[in-house]
Each structure stands twice: as structure tokens, then as C-alpha cells.
Design a protein around this motif. Structure first.
Motif, mmCIF file in Angstrom:
data_model
loop_
_atom_site.group_PDB
_atom_site.id
_atom_site.type_symbol
_atom_site.label_atom_id
_atom_site.label_comp_id
_atom_site.label_asym_id
_atom_site.label_seq_id
_atom_site.Cartn_x
_atom_site.Cartn_y
_atom_site.Cartn_z
ATOM 1 N N SER A 1 4.082 30.559 37.070
ATOM 2 C CA SER A 1 3.122 31.564 37.555
ATOM 3 C C SER A 1 1.874 30.940 37.942
ATOM 4 C CB SER A 1 2.838 32.786 36.706
ATOM 5 O OG SER A 1 2.184 32.392 35.625
ATOM 6 N N ASP A 2 1.556 29.712 36.959
ATOM 7 C CA ASP A 2 0.184 29.249 37.377
ATOM 8 C C ASP A 2 0.387 28.093 38.460
ATOM 9 O OD1 ASP A 2 -0.791 30.001 35.028
ATOM 10 O OD2 ASP A 2 -0.423 28.414 33.911
ATOM 11 N N ALA A 3 1.632 27.344 38.808
ATOM 12 C CA ALA A 3 2.020 26.467 39.766
ATOM 13 C C ALA A 3 1.864 27.504 41.129
ATOM 14 C CB ALA A 3 3.405 26.020 39.735
ATOM 15 N N LEU A 4 2.362 28.642 40.969
ATOM 16 C CA LEU A 4 2.525 29.574 42.412
ATOM 17 C C LEU A 4 0.820 29.801 42.556
ATOM 18 C CD1 LEU A 4 5.550 31.953 41.873
ATOM 19 C CD2 LEU A 4 5.245 29.999 43.387
ATOM 20 N N ALA A 5 0.252 30.124 41.689
ATOM 21 C CA ALA A 5 -1.139 30.498 41.819
ATOM 22 C C ALA A 5 -2.247 29.289 42.566
ATOM 23 C CB ALA A 5 -1.614 31.052 40.788
ATOM 24 N N SER A 6 -1.727 28.187 41.907
ATOM 25 C CA SER A 6 -2.497 27.116 42.523
ATOM 26 C C SER A 6 -1.914 26.667 43.902
ATOM 27 C CB SER A 6 -2.481 25.836 41.639
ATOM 28 O OG SER A 6 -1.023 25.408 41.575
ATOM 29 N N GLU A 7 -0.755 26.970 44.349
ATOM 30 C CA GLU A 7 -0.250 26.849 45.741
ATOM 31 C C GLU A 7 -0.808 27.817 46.628
ATOM 32 O OE1 GLU A 7 1.745 25.005 48.654
ATOM 33 O OE2 GLU A 7 1.878 24.409 46.580
ATOM 34 N N LEU A 8 -0.919 29.168 46.061
ATOM 35 C CA LEU A 8 -1.680 30.075 46.765
ATOM 36 C C LEU A 8 -3.115 29.716 47.192
ATOM 37 C CD1 LEU A 8 -0.835 33.483 45.598
ATOM 38 C CD2 LEU A 8 -0.347 32.751 47.897
ATOM 39 N N GLU A 9 -3.957 29.031 46.219
ATOM 40 C CA GLU A 9 -5.250 28.545 46.393
ATOM 41 C C GLU A 9 -5.189 27.525 47.536
ATOM 42 O OE1 GLU A 9 -8.384 29.414 45.165
ATOM 43 O OE2 GLU A 9 -7.433 30.941 44.168
ATOM 44 N N ARG A 10 -4.182 26.656 47.287
ATOM 45 C CA ARG A 10 -4.206 25.424 48.477
ATOM 46 C C ARG A 10 -3.962 25.772 49.752
ATOM 47 N NH1 ARG A 10 -1.611 22.151 44.222
ATOM 48 N NH2 ARG A 10 0.267 23.165 44.887
ATOM 49 N N LEU A 11 -3.277 27.067 49.854
ATOM 50 C CA LEU A 11 -2.827 27.565 50.971
ATOM 51 C C LEU A 11 -4.246 27.958 52.104
ATOM 52 C CD1 LEU A 11 0.189 29.650 50.596
ATOM 53 C CD2 LEU A 11 0.014 27.580 52.047
ATOM 54 N N PHE A 12 -5.273 28.282 51.247
ATOM 55 C CA PHE A 12 -6.490 28.884 51.911
ATOM 56 C C PHE A 12 -7.638 27.975 52.087
ATOM 57 C CE2 PHE A 12 -4.215 32.732 50.799
ATOM 58 C CZ PHE A 12 -4.427 33.425 51.945
ATOM 59 N N GLU A 13 -7.267 26.513 51.599
ATOM 60 C CA GLU A 13 -8.309 25.442 51.746
ATOM 61 C C GLU A 13 -8.076 24.990 53.214
ATOM 62 O OE1 GLU A 13 -7.412 22.428 48.793
ATOM 63 O OE2 GLU A 13 -7.970 23.700 47.285
ATOM 64 N N MET B 1 -11.443 37.722 56.587
ATOM 65 C CA MET B 1 -11.246 36.827 55.538
ATOM 66 C C MET B 1 -11.302 37.583 54.073
ATOM 67 S SD MET B 1 -10.803 33.857 55.007
ATOM 68 C CE MET B 1 -10.940 32.346 53.792
ATOM 69 N N ALA B 2 -12.325 38.678 54.195
ATOM 70 C CA ALA B 2 -12.092 39.318 53.068
ATOM 71 C C ALA B 2 -10.912 40.103 52.497
ATOM 72 C CB ALA B 2 -13.385 40.511 52.801
ATOM 73 N N ASP B 3 -10.372 40.408 53.584
ATOM 74 C CA ASP B 3 -9.072 41.118 53.569
ATOM 75 C C ASP B 3 -8.082 39.894 52.937
ATOM 76 O OD1 ASP B 3 -6.972 43.243 53.635
ATOM 77 O OD2 ASP B 3 -6.119 41.952 55.361
ATOM 78 N N THR B 4 -8.146 38.933 53.384
ATOM 79 C CA THR B 4 -7.251 37.792 52.732
ATOM 80 C C THR B 4 -7.359 37.490 51.386
ATOM 81 O OG1 THR B 4 -7.220 36.857 55.046
ATOM 82 C CG2 THR B 4 -6.371 35.185 53.196
ATOM 83 N N THR B 5 -8.761 37.411 51.027
ATOM 84 C CA THR B 5 -8.949 37.200 49.526
ATOM 85 C C THR B 5 -8.673 38.405 48.569
ATOM 86 O OG1 THR B 5 -10.980 36.174 50.363
ATOM 87 C CG2 THR B 5 -11.029 36.891 48.347
ATOM 88 N N ARG C 1 -6.036 40.185 49.195
ATOM 89 C CA ARG C 1 -4.583 40.110 49.146
ATOM 90 C C ARG C 1 -3.856 39.075 48.455
ATOM 91 N NH1 ARG C 1 -1.857 39.920 54.964
ATOM 92 N NH2 ARG C 1 -0.121 40.263 53.614
ATOM 93 N N MET C 2 -4.909 37.868 48.408
ATOM 94 C CA MET C 2 -4.623 36.926 47.496
ATOM 95 C C MET C 2 -4.777 37.173 45.996
ATOM 96 S SD MET C 2 -5.756 32.744 47.634
ATOM 97 C CE MET C 2 -7.386 33.095 47.061
ATOM 98 N N ALA C 3 -5.649 37.877 45.704
ATOM 99 C CA ALA C 3 -5.790 38.226 44.313
ATOM 100 C C ALA C 3 -4.949 39.188 44.119
ATOM 101 C CB ALA C 3 -7.203 38.915 44.299
ATOM 102 N N GLU C 4 -4.432 40.341 44.803
ATOM 103 C CA GLU C 4 -3.235 40.897 44.506
ATOM 104 C C GLU C 4 -1.867 40.239 44.068
ATOM 105 O OE1 GLU C 4 -3.066 43.810 47.751
ATOM 106 O OE2 GLU C 4 -5.001 44.999 47.190
ATOM 107 N N LEU C 5 -1.870 39.196 45.110
ATOM 108 C CA LEU C 5 -0.365 38.227 44.792
ATOM 109 C C LEU C 5 -0.590 37.720 43.410
ATOM 110 C CD1 LEU C 5 0.140 36.907 48.404
ATOM 111 C CD2 LEU C 5 1.799 38.294 47.023
#
Length: 110
Positions: free
Chosen positions: A34-46, A1-5, A7-11
Motif C-alpha cells: 500500500s505504501d508503494a502504491l501511494a508513492s506511485e500515485l504521488e509520482r504520477l502527479f509530479e 486540479m482540486a478534483d484530482t487532489t 480523487r487521489m486522496a480517496e484512492l
């Protein structure tokens, strides 16, 4: 999970960098995107939403408590009383055990 976190921060950082590179006349639209894409990334990991719960009471015992066994094909696959549970795909299933070959498993019931 740390690796995923990580990678998400890098994206997110790369998306922000892309928004910063936009020309002045498109900067606001790039920022919104960019804000919409960042929030979509957040939702993927919920956590995924829970499966729908069927309405109404669970069914009673199956109508026919003895069926043909899927392994030995003899009519000795008996419903085990009190074992009805909700299926992960919706609906209900009951636990059966074969009196001949000892095969046991869950079977969908109506």
C-alpha cells in the motif's frame, strides 16, 4: 486540479483500507504494497521530466536555404535567418516562409 487532489486522496484511503483488511500473516506485506502504491500515485502527479537536451552546439543555417514549399510546391520556401530553435522532440528546427503563397512554418533541420 482540486478534483484530482481529492480523487487521489480517496484512492490513497481505499488502498490503506485494503491493507488493513489483510489477514494477520500478510499484514506487513500488505502495508509495504500500500505504501508503494501511494508513492506511485504521488509520482504520477509530479511534473514530467524535461526532454533530453542535445549535446553540442546548435547547427548553423541549413545547407540549402531554399526548398520546395509544402503548400504550393514551388521552390520558394526560404529559411528565415536567426530562427533556429530546439525541437520539443529532440534535434533542431528552423522557420521557413514561402515567397509565393506566404505559407510559413517550422521545419526540422539536420
Amino acid at each position: 486540479m482540486a478534483d484530482t487532489t481529492t480523487r487521489m486522496a480517496e484512492l490513497k484511503a481505499r488502498i490503506q483500507e485494503l491493507a488493513d483488511l489483510a489477514a494477520a500473516e500478510h499484514r506487513e506485506r500488505a502495508r509495504v504494497l500500500s505504501d508503494a502504491l501511494a508513492s506511485e500515485l504521488e509520482r504520477l502527479f509530479e511534473a514530467p521530466p524535461p526532454p533530453p537536451t542535445p549535446t553540442g552546439k546548435p547547427p548553423r543555417a541549413p545547407r540549402d536555404e531554399v526548398e520546395r514549399c509544402p503548400v504550393c510546391t514551388l521552390r520558394s520556401y526560404h529559411y528565415q535567418r536567426g530562427t533556429i530553435r530546439q525541437s520539443e522532440y529532440g534535434g533542431y528546427e528552423a522557420f521557413y516562409r514561402c515567397g509565393s503563397c506566404a505559407h510559413e512554418g517550422w521545419k526540422e533541420i539536420a
